[in-house]
Design a protein around this motif. Structure first.
Motif, PDB file in Angstrom:
ATOM      1  N   GLU A 497      46.208  92.995 124.285  1.00  0.00           N
ATOM      2  CA  GLU A 497      45.392  94.040 123.610  1.00  0.00           C
ATOM      3  C   GLU A 497      44.292  93.628 122.993  1.00  0.00           C
ATOM      4  O   GLU A 497      43.235  94.158 123.066  1.00  0.00           O
ATOM      5  CB  GLU A 497      46.205  94.711 122.674  1.00  0.00           C
ATOM      6  CG  GLU A 497      47.455  95.763 123.432  1.00  0.00           C
ATOM      7  CD  GLU A 497      48.150  96.638 122.227  1.00  0.00           C
ATOM      8  OE1 GLU A 497      47.512  97.252 121.365  1.00  0.00           O
ATOM      9  OE2 GLU A 497      49.252  96.472 122.301  1.00  0.00           O
ATOM     10  N   THR A 502      44.618  95.812 128.323  1.00  0.00           N
ATOM     11  CA  THR A 502      45.679  96.713 128.024  1.00  0.00           C
ATOM     12  C   THR A 502      45.572  97.665 126.951  1.00  0.00           C
ATOM     13  O   THR A 502      45.000  96.858 125.703  1.00  0.00           O
ATOM     14  CB  THR A 502      46.861  96.436 128.536  1.00  0.00           C
ATOM     15  OG1 THR A 502      47.768  97.739 128.513  1.00  0.00           O
ATOM     16  CG2 THR A 502      47.561  95.638 127.320  1.00  0.00           C
ATOM     17  N   ASP A 503      45.853  98.872 127.018  1.00  0.00           N
ATOM     18  CA  ASP A 503      45.723  99.645 125.723  1.00  0.00           C
ATOM     19  C   ASP A 503      47.270  99.573 124.830  1.00  0.00           C
ATOM     20  O   ASP A 503      47.300  99.963 123.907  1.00  0.00           O
ATOM     21  CB  ASP A 503      45.439 101.199 125.894  1.00  0.00           C
ATOM     22  CG  ASP A 503      46.404 101.826 126.813  1.00  0.00           C
ATOM     23  OD1 ASP A 503      47.171 101.183 127.394  1.00  0.00           O
ATOM     24  OD2 ASP A 503      46.348 103.116 126.791  1.00  0.00           O
ATOM     25  N   ASN A 504      48.146  99.232 125.429  1.00  0.00           N
ATOM     26  CA  ASN A 504      49.512  98.967 124.903  1.00  0.00           C
ATOM     27  C   ASN A 504      50.299  97.896 125.764  1.00  0.00           C
ATOM     28  O   ASN A 504      51.056  98.054 126.710  1.00  0.00           O
ATOM     29  CB  ASN A 504      50.191 100.416 125.062  1.00  0.00           C
ATOM     30  CG  ASN A 504      51.349 100.575 124.350  1.00  0.00           C
ATOM     31  OD1 ASN A 504      52.213  99.511 124.095  1.00  0.00           O
ATOM     32  ND2 ASN A 504      51.534 101.822 123.664  1.00  0.00           N
ATOM     33  N   SER A 505      50.297  96.686 125.129  1.00  0.00           N
ATOM     34  CA  SER A 505      51.009  95.498 125.737  1.00  0.00           C
ATOM     35  C   SER A 505      52.471  95.931 125.794  1.00  0.00           C
ATOM     36  O   SER A 505      53.234  95.249 126.502  1.00  0.00           O
ATOM     37  CB  SER A 505      50.815  94.344 124.942  1.00  0.00           C
ATOM     38  OG  SER A 505      51.053  94.340 123.393  1.00  0.00           O
TER      39      SER A 505
END
Length: 691
Positions: A497, A502-505
């Protein structure tokens, strides 16, 4: 060793994918490049195989000089096509020639079951570059009778006799690559990389006596040779101009010379020159010099892989299979994914492996998403989705490596896919939703972490030999499992992140873990026949990784095996604990590699990665039977058509698509067969006429 056939992508794009079920009828017209919305990605489906197409986006943005470079490199790659056929089995070229002669010349009934089974067998042989399955290594079994085959041979005046004829129907040479030591690694393997009377012990002794001039820079002994006996003495037949496969290699050299003439820069030209020298001499020192020059040639828009590289097909792990991949840089995706490359030292420093096994400085790892323009040899029709080279540990340590993700190949898989199988094998709706939202992103990041961080990470203890020397037949699966574990460990890390990947690991990691465990313990089994052990290196590594963490997490209920309405599912209950288990296994796997612990590698692979739960296997096959989509996919290549002026200078190069799989395979045999008896005879006739 560092080719990624699939990581998590296998879970979505290869195993869980439900492609369009109706076979596309495209045999009547060639297809030029279109947008993804209009492009027909699926060309054919038969037996357990799907044939897909891929596009070359951005081709029109290349200069004519760059297009020429791509064209010459693809021609070089295709010129070596016969080599992989002969490496795979000693009778493959004879059998292929006979089958193709029947296909081209038979004038009898072609609408019945008999002809259909013959045509399917031929297409399976084409796909596998020989008579053994490309993945399971088991010999392909024809569904037509011997009597019908005899009729086809007779009515087309096709000559196929002796062992090359009998082996099609007999039990002889049943396995291309056998990794069961009890059956004999060489004795039980049909691969044509050693003389028939050479034993595994003799191979070990022969190469143990080979001493590199500089022990700190071990040469890749055996990478380009066939070890045979002459008058009772072991000798190496070298793959080179004037040596073994010389006629095909001369054609490769011809096109590489043309490519060198239009190289983008001096470093690229220098690397091509060294590759040409290597093909001319077979010298292993030149091979190392080439790999150093190639890995340091990072500028330019075009790159390539060409030579004898991966050793999966050699049960002893010495000889490289011929392959070629020609690549165009994908500028947009490479910029995004370079964040992994730029932070590779952080990943190394924060790895759960022992400090003494970490590199103080990870050198020169480059990562690009590329557009494939052509593939050949061991890379086609079944293609990897990512590659990390060179394989030499000392070159990687001192000069770095190149990692690439084959973006348009991945795109073709995604455009040909669906989610029906995912819904069948996933435990619940939450699992399905995670995979649908984050699955493709997780695939791409796992590929990047596997290639850039995984294969580049860790180091051998001082004095420990190469993995092919220490871990022997387990070297490939151990290395792929180690790289997979690096990716799995970091897919749930908040660092992703922070890097904007990514927006949400946490959700991304959950999707990746679900897909990996489901695939490793269940769905990849659709690739096996009932009763078979797991043989292929990547399948083995996915199973031993998944089975180990499942067993070690049992007491704490990390992963539950659930039976629901007569069906089995694996439900992950504690994702953070699973991540810890991946880290523990990574630590042990790196220790095994660093210390060269053969017995530990053997125990890990044999206890967790080889044997199949037959009850689960039967269930998976039964549940999968309702899906018409085949479990394996491969590709036909776009065709680059050069337009010439009156001086025979190239003025333009167009990208077209072949009308069918059959059309491309027959065209390849017509234009790129440099090792067949027919081609040799024609060459001799031409030489005599010119005298």
């Amino acid at each position: 060793m560092n080719k990624i056939v699939s990581t998590c992508l296998l879970a979505t794009a290869l195993t869980f994918v439900s492609c369009n079920e109706d076979k596309k009828d495209t045999a009547d017209k060639a297809q030029t490049e279109k947008t993804s919305e209009d492009f027909d990605f699926q060309a054919d489906e038969f037996a357990d195989l799907k044939i897909l197409r891929y596009q070359i986006p951005g081709w029109e943005n290349l200069s004519l000089k760059e297009q020429k470079l791509v064209y010459y490199l693809t021609q070089a790659g295709l010129s070596g096509r016969d080599i992989i056929w002969d490496q795979n089995y000693r009778h493959n070229l004879k059998i292929r020639g006979a089958l193709e002669n029947i296909y081209a010349n038979y004038e009898g009934e072609k609408s019945g079951d008999d002809w259909d089974t013959f045509e399917t067998y031929l297409k399976r042989v084409w796909f596998s570059n020989g008579i053994h399955h490309h993945y399971s290594n088991a010999k392909l079994k024809p569904e037509f009778s011997k009597e019908y085959f005899d009729t086809l041979l007779k009515e087309t005046n096709t000559d196929l006799t002796g062992e090359a004829y009998e082996v099609i129907f007999s039990e002889k040479d049943a396995k291309k690559v056998n990794l069961n030591e009890a059956d004999g690694l060489l004795k039980g393997s049909a691969i044509n990389m050693y003389g028939a009377d050479v034993t595994a012990d003799e191979v070990d002794a022969f190469y143990a006596n080979k001493k590199s001039p500089n022990p700190e820079k071990p040469l890749a002994y055996g990478i380009n040779t066939k070890l045979v006996k002459e008058n009772g003495k072991l000798v190496e037949k070298v793959y080179k101009s004037g040596g073994l496969y010389g006629d095909a290699i001369d054609e490769i050299i011809k096109w590489l010379e043309k490519a060198k003439g239009v190289a983008e820069n001096e470093k690229q030209a220098n690397a091509l020159g060294l590759l040409i020298d290597y093909y001319n001499t077979g010298d292993l020192q030149t091979w190392d010099e080439y790999n150093v020059a190639w890995v340091e040639a990072t500028e330019g828009n075009i790159d390539y892989i060409n030579s004898f590289i991966e050793v999966y097909n050699d049960p002893k792990g010495y000889t490289g299979s011929y392959e070629s991949i020609v690549q165009i840089k994908d500028f947009d995706m490479s910029a995004k994914m370079s964040k992994v490359e730029q932070n590779v030292q952080w990943f190394e420093d924060n790895s759960p492996i022992m400090d003494e096994h970490k590199k103080d400085s990870v050198v020169g790892v480059t990562y690009k998403t590329v557009i494939v323009a052509g593939e050949s040899g061991d890379a086609a029709p079944s293609t990897p989705i990512g590659v990390n080279l060179p394989n030499s540990s000392w070159i990687r340590k001192q000069h770095g490596s190149k990692s690439v993700s084959l973006g348009n190949i991945i795109n073709a898989y995604e455009n040909a896919g669906g989610t029906n199988k995912l819904k069948e094998f996933a435990h619940d709706e939450e699992e399905i939703a995670l995979s649908e939202k984050y699955g493709n992103q997780a695939d791409k990041l796992h590929t990047a972490l596997h290639e850039v961080v995984g294969h580049a990470s860790g180091q051998l203890n001082k004095g420990v030999g190469t993995t092919k020397e220490t871990l022997k037949s387990y070297a490939s699966t151990m290395e792929e499992g180690r790289a997979d574990l690096v990716g799995l460990y970091y897919l749930m890390d908040p660092k992703l992140e922070e890097l904007g990947l990514t927006d949400n690991s946490e959700e991304l990691g959950k999707a990746a873990y679900n897909d990996y465990i489901r695939n490793g313990l269940m769905t990849q089994l659709v690739r096996l026949e009932p009763g078979e052990d797991v043989e292929e290196a990547h399948m083995r590594n996915r199973q031993w990784v998944s089975a180990w963490v499942f067993e070690k997490g049992k007491d704490e209920g990390v992963i539950e095996k659930v039976e629901k309405e007569g069906k089995t599912y694996y439900d992950i209950k504690d994702y953070q604990k699973l991540r810890e288990l991946f880290g523990e296994l990574l630590k042990e796997t790196q220790r095994i590699k660093s210390e060269g612990d053969y017995e530990a590698a053997k125990n890990l692979v044999e206890n967790y990665g080889v044997k199949v739960d037959q009850k689960i296997h039967k269930e998976v096959l039964d549940r999968n039977a309702k899906f018409k989509s085949a479990p394996y996919s491969g590709f036909i290549n776009p065709v680059l058509v050069a337009e010439m002026d009156e001086k025979e200078e190239i003025t333009a190069i167009k990208v077209t698509q072949p009308a069918s799989f059959e059309e491309q395979m027959m065209m390849y045999s017509k234009n790129y067969s440099f090792l067949t008896e027919k081609k040799k005879a024609k060459k001799e006739e031409t030489a005599e006429a010119e005298m």
